[in-house]
Design an enzyme around this catalytic site. Structure first.
Site, PDB file in Angstrom:
ATOM      1  N   LYS A 240       0.535  -1.264   0.088  1.00  0.00           N
ATOM      2  CA  LYS A 240      -0.110  -0.163  -0.096  1.00  0.00           C
ATOM      3  C   LYS A 240       0.788   1.224   0.137  1.00  0.00           C
ATOM      4  O   LYS A 240       1.862   1.283   0.690  1.00  0.00           O
ATOM      5  CB  LYS A 240      -1.021   0.017   1.167  1.00  0.00           C
ATOM      6  CG  LYS A 240      -1.955  -0.991   1.429  1.00  0.00           C
ATOM      7  CD  LYS A 240      -2.501  -0.678   2.720  1.00  0.00           C
ATOM      8  CE  LYS A 240      -3.672  -1.735   2.953  1.00  0.00           C
ATOM      9  NZ  LYS A 240      -4.742  -1.684   2.172  1.00  0.00           N
ATOM     10  N   ARG A 314     -10.137 -11.795   3.026  1.00  0.00           N
ATOM     11  CA  ARG A 314     -10.924 -12.691   2.544  1.00  0.00           C
ATOM     12  C   ARG A 314     -10.394 -14.083   2.479  1.00  0.00           C
ATOM     13  O   ARG A 314     -11.176 -15.031   2.632  1.00  0.00           O
ATOM     14  CB  ARG A 314     -11.585 -12.491   1.285  1.00  0.00           C
ATOM     15  CG  ARG A 314     -10.532 -12.508   0.079  1.00  0.00           C
ATOM     16  CD  ARG A 314     -11.156 -11.704  -1.294  1.00  0.00           C
ATOM     17  NE  ARG A 314     -11.043 -10.238  -0.885  1.00  0.00           N
ATOM     18  CZ  ARG A 314     -11.525  -9.398  -1.683  1.00  0.00           C
ATOM     19  NH1 ARG A 314     -11.965  -9.656  -2.976  1.00  0.00           N
ATOM     20  NH2 ARG A 314     -11.558  -8.030  -1.412  1.00  0.00           N
TER      21      ARG A 314
END
Length: 460
Positions: A240, A314
């Protein structure tokens, strides 16, 4: 920090809660000195105003709290908390002005004005105490407030002090408080016991990845809560940018919220069998980090192509959901700070949830409104299933194109919940600025709505 109502026996000032439209009528019944005092102060009933009214000997005789207009109150979740923030230190009881249907939410908001995250520096929360009004369940409201405080504390704590080990200790402390069992599978044991994706996401971090499990209750419906415990998310090898990494200490907000909900359930001694599963990891960068292009095999045998290591939440939830499904729960709930797409769709304040169960969805919609814990149903849109099927593997963890990102993540998770009765929450768990009843920082989203709806959903 413990949040509680003042004892009913404590001396207290009557508090009149006045909407702007009601002020003139209330003033008409007051003696001239009171009318003059209020006029001199400029009190108009605007939201957040607070005023002490003196008696003839100069001691306070009562207090006023501004309740604004109907339109202004509709824009605040806990409008009375705005005045609670402004009232001088003391003890108060509500004498008039709060609708009966709003009392529980307003009392919860008042208690939360006493919350402050003071682990690293002294803070000054509101100090006005409230005696619980007649007709509200004071013990239940206190339980909800202290569970919310737990959630906020966990989210607010930086990753330097809230890694997988510390999150494990928080779960163990909660379990010990309520006589629950708690066990942990950590490090290489995750591979031995069938949790390859939890291991893959967390193996590059200094603190080993782990699956935390808590069990409580021996009778009633089986409720399993699964919370995303990514204690810090660098994005992995899909690193990021710095601006996007700034709030990643809150990426374990799903775990913090399920622990808060678990605390409510246990403290209220609800008649159900509770199971809590938290995959706790740090998504770090090192030579053994999982890579874009890797294909992982989940606990249930499905293969997953990794097209972005920053879609890691996830993955860890998938292994935990597969385990949860094996236990045949009557209701399975996952909570995660999962997608930016959910924020684009609904913003930070409104928590989307997914379910194929219309009865549960209707119960949640009503409960969220009643508990001032707003939620909104988004669809498991079956035609989008093809978007998570890359061809080279069973599933794609980050479909290209950017469309329907929250829905495709929810569809991904549903593959692992299988045919369980399933609810998934894609929450933000962060308050961007101080609001009545909300301090800036960590936030519970969904637990109070769920707590209110569970008796209907599970026929308790």
């Amino acid at each position: 920090m413990t949040l509680f109502f003042a004892p009913a026996s404590d001396p207290s000032l009557p508090l009149h809660v006045l909407a702007q439209s009601d002020l003139e009528g209330w003033l008409a019944d007051q003696p001239d000195p009171v009318q003059s005092w209020i006029a001199a102060d400029g009190f108009s009933g605007a939201l957040g105003q607070a005023l002490l009214i003196p008696s003839l000997d100069g001691t306070p005789s009562c207090a006023l709290a501004g309740y604004g207009t109907t339109a202004i109150r509709a824009r605040k979740r806990f409008p009375l908390a705005a005045a609670a923030d402004s009232l001088p230190k003391g003890t108060y009881h509500i004498a008039s002005g709060v609708p009966v249907e709003a009392l529980e939410a307003e009392c919860f908001g008042w208690l939360m004005t006493g919350y402050a995250f003071d682990r690293y520096a002294a803070q000054s929360p509101a100090s006005a105490a409230l005696i619980a009004p007649e007709g509200v369940n004071a013990a239940r409201i206190e339980i909800m407030a202290n569970a919310e405080a737990l959630t906020r504390d966990l989210v607010n704590t930086p990753a330097s002090d809230m890694g997988p080990e510390q999150l494990q200790r928080a779960a163990e402390t909660l379990a010990q408080e309520y006589g629950a069992g708690c066990s942990v599978i950590s490090g290489e044991a995750l591979l031995d016991q069938g949790f390859p994706m939890i291991h893959a996401v967390g193996r590059a971090a200094e603190q080993a990845p782990r699956l935390i499990e808590m069990n409580w209750g021996s009778s009633g419906p089986k409720l399993t809560l699964v919370g995303k415990g990514v204690c810090f998310d660098t994005g992995g090898l899909n690193l990021k940018p710095g601006a996007s990494m700034g709030l990643m200490k809150k990426d374990m907000g799903g775990a913090a919220n399920v622990l808060g909900l678990a605390r409510m359930i246990m403290a209220l001694d609800m008649k159900l069998q509770l199971r809590v599963l938290i995959p706790a990891v740090e998504n770090a960068v090192a030579g053994n980090a999982f890579r874009p292009g890797d294909i992982l095999t989940a606990r249930n045998g499905l293969t997953v192509e990794i097209n972005n290591t920053d879609a890691e939440g996830r993955l860890v939830l998938a292994d935990a959901l597969a385990l949860a499904h094996e236990g045949a729960p009557d209701l399975l709930i996952s909570m995660a700070t999962l997608t930016g797409a959910a924020r684009v769709a609904l913003g930070p304040d409104l928590a989307p949830f997914y379910t194929d169960d219309d009865i549960a969805a209707d119960a949640l919609a009503r409960a969220g409104q009643a508990a001032a814990d707003p939620v909104w149903r988004l669809p498991f849109h079956n035609p989008y299933e093809a978007m998570i099927e890359p061809g080279i593997a069973d599933l794609d963890n980050a479909p290209a194109g950017g469309f329907a990102g929250s829905i495709t993540a929810a569809l991904f998770l549903r593959r692992f919940a299988a045919d369980s009765r399933y609810l998934h929450f894609d929450i933000y768990s962060w308050q961007r600025s101080k609001e009545p009843g909300h301090s800036k920082g960590g936030l519970g989203q969904g637990p109070r709505a769920l707590l209110t709806a569970l008796p209907e959903i599970l026929d308790l």
